[in-house]
Motif scaffolding. Structure first.
Motif, PDB file in Angstrom:
ATOM      1  N   ARG A  22      -9.570   4.232  -7.026  1.00  0.00           N
ATOM      2  CA  ARG A  22      -8.998   4.417  -5.687  1.00  0.00           C
ATOM      3  C   ARG A  22      -8.028   3.292  -5.355  1.00  0.00           C
ATOM      4  O   ARG A  22      -6.942   3.523  -4.814  1.00  0.00           O
ATOM      5  N   ARG A  33      -4.887   3.671  -7.373  1.00  0.00           N
ATOM      6  CA  ARG A  33      -4.052   4.732  -6.808  1.00  0.00           C
ATOM      7  C   ARG A  33      -3.292   4.277  -5.573  1.00  0.00           C
ATOM      8  O   ARG A  33      -2.124   4.631  -5.378  1.00  0.00           O
ATOM      9  N   ASP A  34      -3.928   3.485  -4.732  1.00  0.00           N
ATOM     10  CA  ASP A  34      -3.394   3.176  -3.405  1.00  0.00           C
ATOM     11  C   ASP A  34      -2.569   1.904  -3.320  1.00  0.00           C
ATOM     12  O   ASP A  34      -1.938   1.646  -2.295  1.00  0.00           O
ATOM     13  N   ASP A  42      -9.419  10.384  -0.273  1.00  0.00           N
ATOM     14  CA  ASP A  42      -8.935   9.402   0.683  1.00  0.00           C
ATOM     15  C   ASP A  42     -10.081   8.904   1.565  1.00  0.00           C
ATOM     16  O   ASP A  42     -10.104   7.740   1.961  1.00  0.00           O
ATOM     17  N   ASN A  53       0.826  -1.202   0.000  1.00  0.00           N
ATOM     18  CA  ASN A  53       0.000   0.000   0.000  1.00  0.00           C
ATOM     19  C   ASN A  53       0.859   1.251   0.000  1.00  0.00           C
ATOM     20  O   ASN A  53       1.916   1.304   0.625  1.00  0.00           O
TER      21      ASN A  53
END
Length: 356
Positions: free
Chosen positions: A174, A177-178, A140, A2
């Motif tokens: 998301r 991205r993470d 986020d 992550n």
């Protein structure tokens, strides 16, 4: 592993430009069957819209409308809905080519005085999904992200299926991205938890997509199994599972992911825009072929303008204060749209001639 970092400029700019490049590459292939497209246009390895250049359509424009509205809303979902509705009204007035029926009807209702919470029409089209990746790249806070996705979806489409498809796309962006290494089952678990039993039809399709990727099946073969051998339709339960398959098959290879989804045919600009936005959120601008970015021929929403939009959005979210998004000249938009329509009509007439 992550990446536990605040919202980055790379993810947002990568998402916007990834959407734009996928949209522009897929646009000439829109509505062409997967069998005819190679004979008529050739492989989707370069722009084939106008003089080896690409132009964006409503998929990218809506992503930009959302980004501008997020900048002004500063975390207020009600303000976001009002600003997005206002932008949508003026966008419709500029006579965009190829706007979906549900979105067009919602825009007309807004001009007739409908409020943002009552403008939507009952449709399960892929309009909300095409503009959803930017939410996953930007937020986020998961509950807040979902509030904005739902607000964006319901402004034009009130069928819950359209909303569920948009949520799946936002969660994919998301996750992209993470996570340096995409975990398909973890992403799917998030979707299942979010849409619940009401979205079970979609989650079953997404589960089939995940299982298909695990066996090494191509995205085109998966689309064929869903009965989409002639092309992926604009129905969100067709669009989203196939787009997710392309993402999971090539989560860090922008070129391959976008190429494979375009080769499925059908609503190729939207499917490629969705895949491009998801992958772009993970790889950033540097992960998108430079020649493809440089080959976009646009004004006033130029590549530089889109970069500025993404940077302003990232700064706004990081600093938690509203800002003024970059503007566009309405007259320039109208002139551009007239040229765009002329080129679209040329492509339409070209399709009447062989090869079939």
């Amino acid at each position: 592993m992550n990446r536990v970092t605040p919202v980055t400029h790379d993810a947002i700019i990568g998402c916007i430009l990834g959407t734009a490049v996928g949209d522009a590459l897929g646009l000439p292939y829109e509505g062409v069957s997967s069998e005819r497209a190679p004979r008529l246009l050739g492989p989707p390895d370069r722009y084939r819209f106008f003089l080896r250049r690409g132009m964006i359509s409503d998929d990218t424009e809506h992503t930009c409308l959302v980004a501008g509205s997020l900048i002004e809303a500063n975390g207020d979902v009600d303000l976001f809905a009002r600003r997005f509705a206002s932008r949508l009204r003026w966008w419709i007035l500029a006579l965009p080519a190829g706007v979906g029926k549900a979105t067009a009807r919602a825009g007309i209702k807004l001009w007739l005085g409908a409020k943002p919470n009552s403008a939507g029409v009952f449709s399960a089209g892929n309009g909300p999904a095409m503009r959803a990746a930017i939410f996953g790249a930007a937020f986020d806070d998961l509950p807040k992200m979902l509030q904005f996705v739902r607000s964006s979806s319901r402004l034009t489409h009130t069928d819950p299926k359209a909303e569920y498809g948009a949520i799946a796309v936002a969660l994919a962006a998301r996750h992209s991205r993470d996570h340096d290494s995409v975990d398909a089952n973890l992403w799917l678990s998030d979707v299942v938890d979010t849409v619940g039993d009401d979205g079970s039809e979609l989650t079953e399709l997404l589960r089939r997509s995940v299982d298909s990727v695990a066996t090494g099946e191509s995205t085109k073969s998966f689309a064929d199994l869903l009965g989409l051998s002639q092309g992926v339709s604009g129905y969100t339960y067709h669009t989203v599972p196939v787009a997710i398959h392309a993402w999971l098959s090539h989560p860090r290879d922008y070129r391959q992911a976008v190429t494979e989804i375009i080769q499925c045919g059908g609503d190729a600009d939207t499917t490629a825009a969705i895949v491009g936005g998801i992958v772009g959120a993970g790889v950033g601008e540097d992960g998108i072929p430079r020649a493809w970015i440089g080959g976009i021929w646009e004004y006033p929403r130029s590549v530089a303008w889109m970069r500025s939009l993404g940077k302003t959005l990232a700064d706004t979210l990081h600093e938690k204060r509203p800002a003024k998004p970059p503007t566009v000249n309405p007259l320039a938009v109208l002139i551009r749209n007239m040229l765009f329509l002329f080129i679209v009509l040329f492509h339409g007439f070209r399709r009447l001639a062989p090869p079939y």
